[in-house]
Design an enzyme around this catalytic site. Structure first.
Site, mmCIF file in Angstrom:
data_model
loop_
_atom_site.group_PDB
_atom_site.id
_atom_site.type_symbol
_atom_site.label_atom_id
_atom_site.label_comp_id
_atom_site.label_asym_id
_atom_site.label_seq_id
_atom_site.Cartn_x
_atom_site.Cartn_y
_atom_site.Cartn_z
ATOM 1 C CE LYS A 239 -4.096 -1.942 0.034
ATOM 2 N NZ LYS A 239 -3.965 -3.415 -0.045
HETATM 3 C C1 LIG Z 1 -5.370 -4.155 0.737
HETATM 4 C C2 LIG Z 1 -6.827 -3.961 0.762
HETATM 5 C C3 LIG Z 1 -7.635 -4.330 1.849
HETATM 6 C C4 LIG Z 1 -7.165 -5.152 2.998
HETATM 7 O O1 LIG Z 1 -6.019 -4.808 3.553
HETATM 8 P P1 LIG Z 1 -5.027 -5.877 4.279
HETATM 9 O O2 LIG Z 1 -4.232 -4.946 5.121
HETATM 10 O O3 LIG Z 1 -4.222 -6.534 3.218
HETATM 11 O O4 LIG Z 1 -5.864 -6.799 5.072
HETATM 12 C C5 LIG Z 1 -8.971 -3.995 1.814
HETATM 13 N N1 LIG Z 1 -9.513 -3.387 0.767
HETATM 14 C C6 LIG Z 1 -8.791 -3.041 -0.308
HETATM 15 C C7 LIG Z 1 -9.454 -2.332 -1.437
HETATM 16 C C8 LIG Z 1 -7.433 -3.348 -0.358
HETATM 17 O O5 LIG Z 1 -6.729 -3.035 -1.447
#
Ligand SMILES: *Cc1c(COP(=O)(O)O)cnc(C)c1O
Length: 398
Positions: free
Chosen positions: A186
């Site tokens: 992210k």
């Molecule tokens: C990455 C992501 C999540 C979940 O995040 P994690 O930290 O990997 O559990 C939820 N929604 C979206 C759109 C994502 O890209």
């Protein structure tokens, strides 16, 4: 998109602060921790950076969504409207609180189509959950209007759009609650982590307890805390929060690079009249982690993908339509209610019904869509070379 590209001395310093005390947990050990409270510090920084009144960190973005839903009172028998194009965490979180995911079409914003949302509203609808996919936002004004009309909650999944804005407000701070993920890929990363943001004190207090076994955090020690409700363990650790703290301070740098690279890439792709671009409800607010674009037909798009793969240069470009992870078409485990344990009957039926539901409007968009990830590390030359190669291949298949 990923903050891991800018990992360095700042992250090491913050982590070492925690390692030097040895207190890896965010709660308690007040004397031993020698004033080091990385999770609290990061929560304050989140509030300041994004203009949210409250923020509570979690162990992941998925945990943040689950926590937000629990705190908003979404549960058994409630329907939550979510898009057909998203990350699997959307339905995982809905199912985990006992609620029913209602999947609706996306439009060329790559997010919820407000008209499709309107048609999916029933007396059971409790919450609309737009997902601001690939750096840019849903049409929040239209969704807010629907929420107000039907007295329904708005929960923003802004996990992929950290730093994006809509009409001057940060994504994730506009609905009743909003979430970020800080997983490894992210915009800012903690390795694993997430956050719920809200302007509602009651929702925040519930998040605070829910993520830590229901502890009210008011006792003189953990054994003396009261438990006004049942919670789970979705806590972040101090080590993870420490990484996040170094990363959040770099966010403006990340966004600046992304926006600059996005506009250069767009200028080059725009030289091909057949290439069109994702609609962005507030172009100023695109966080520019990706540039998402369309070819005129599915057949051409497939030819493009095949040519890119043949030349070994598809990495960093995503054809979500065929991806097992992000689009309803390949979510067999969801459509067959493939859980390890018994679901409640209503949930199970809703999932099985998905196998006969069609998503023609989403297919028409997603089958022609390519998202190109924007790296923080590209030199101008590298970026231009990549863009020119895409243009060359598109021209060859048209
Ligand atoms: C990455 C992501 C999540 C979940 O995040 P994690 O930290 O990997 O559990 C939820 N929604 C979206 C759109 C994502 O890209």
């Amino acid at each position: 998109m990923p903050g891991f590209e800018f990992f360095g001395a700042e992250e090491r310093k913050e982590v070492n602060d925690v390692l030097n005390t040895g207190i890896l947990m965010r709660y308690g050990f007040d004397v031993q921790r020698q004033g080091i409270w990385k999770s609290l510090e990061l929560e304050k920084e989140v509030c300041k950076t994004f203009g949210s009144q409250y923020a509570h960190l979690t162990s992941s973005g998925t945990a943040a969504l689950t926590t937000a839903m629990a705190a908003l009172g979404v549960g058994c028998g409630d329907e939550v409207i979510m898009p057909s194009f998203t990350f699997v965490a959307s339905f995982e979180a809905i199912l985990s609180v006992g609620a029913i995911p209602v999947l609706v079409d996306v439009d060329d914003t790559l997010t919820l189509n407000p008209d499709a949302v309107r048609k999916a509203i029933t007396t059971k609808t409790k919450c609309i959950m737009p997902v601001h996919m690939c750096g840019s936002m849903a049409d929040l004004s239209a969704l807010q209007e629907i929420c107000a009309e039907h007295n329904v909650l708005l929960l923003e999944d802004a996990c992929q759009s950290i730093g994006g804005t809509y009409k001057g407000k940060k994504l994730g701070t506009i609905g009743n609650a909003g979430t970020f993920s800080f997983d490894f890929v992210k915009t800012i990363t903690c390795a694993e982590g997430g956050v719920v943001m809200t302007n509602n004190e009651d929702v925040f207090t519930k998040c605070d307890g829910f993520t830590d076994h229901g502890h009210d955090h008011k006792g003189v020690d953990r054994g003396a805390d009261l438990h006004p409700f049942i919670g789970y363990n979705f806590r972040i650790s101090e080590l993870h929060a420490a990484v996040g703290l170094a990363q959040i301070r770099k966010l403006d740098t990340f966004l600046g690079i992304q926006k600059r690279n996005h506009s250069k890439l767009k200028a080059i792709l725009s030289t091909v009249p057949e290439i069109s671009f994702r609609s962005v409800p507030d172009a100023e607010g695109d966080s520019c982690t990706f540039i998402s674009w369309f070819l005129p037909t599915e057949e051409q798009t497939r030819k493009f993908v095949a040519a890119m793969k043949e030349q070994g240069i598809m990495a960093g470009n995503f054809y979500w339509y065929d991806n097992n992870w992000h689009y309803i078409k390949k979510w067999q485990h969801l459509k067959t209610a493939g859980t390890l344990y018994n679901l409640n009957e209503e949930q199970k039926q809703a999932l099985l019904n998905l196998s006969t539901q069609t998503f023609a409007a989403s297919d028409a968009v997603m089958s022609r869509c390519i998202s190109t990830a924007i790296s923080l590390l590209w030199t101008d030359e590298q970026m231009e070379a990549k863009a020119n190669k895409i243009v060359e291949i598109v021209k060859s298949i048209l």
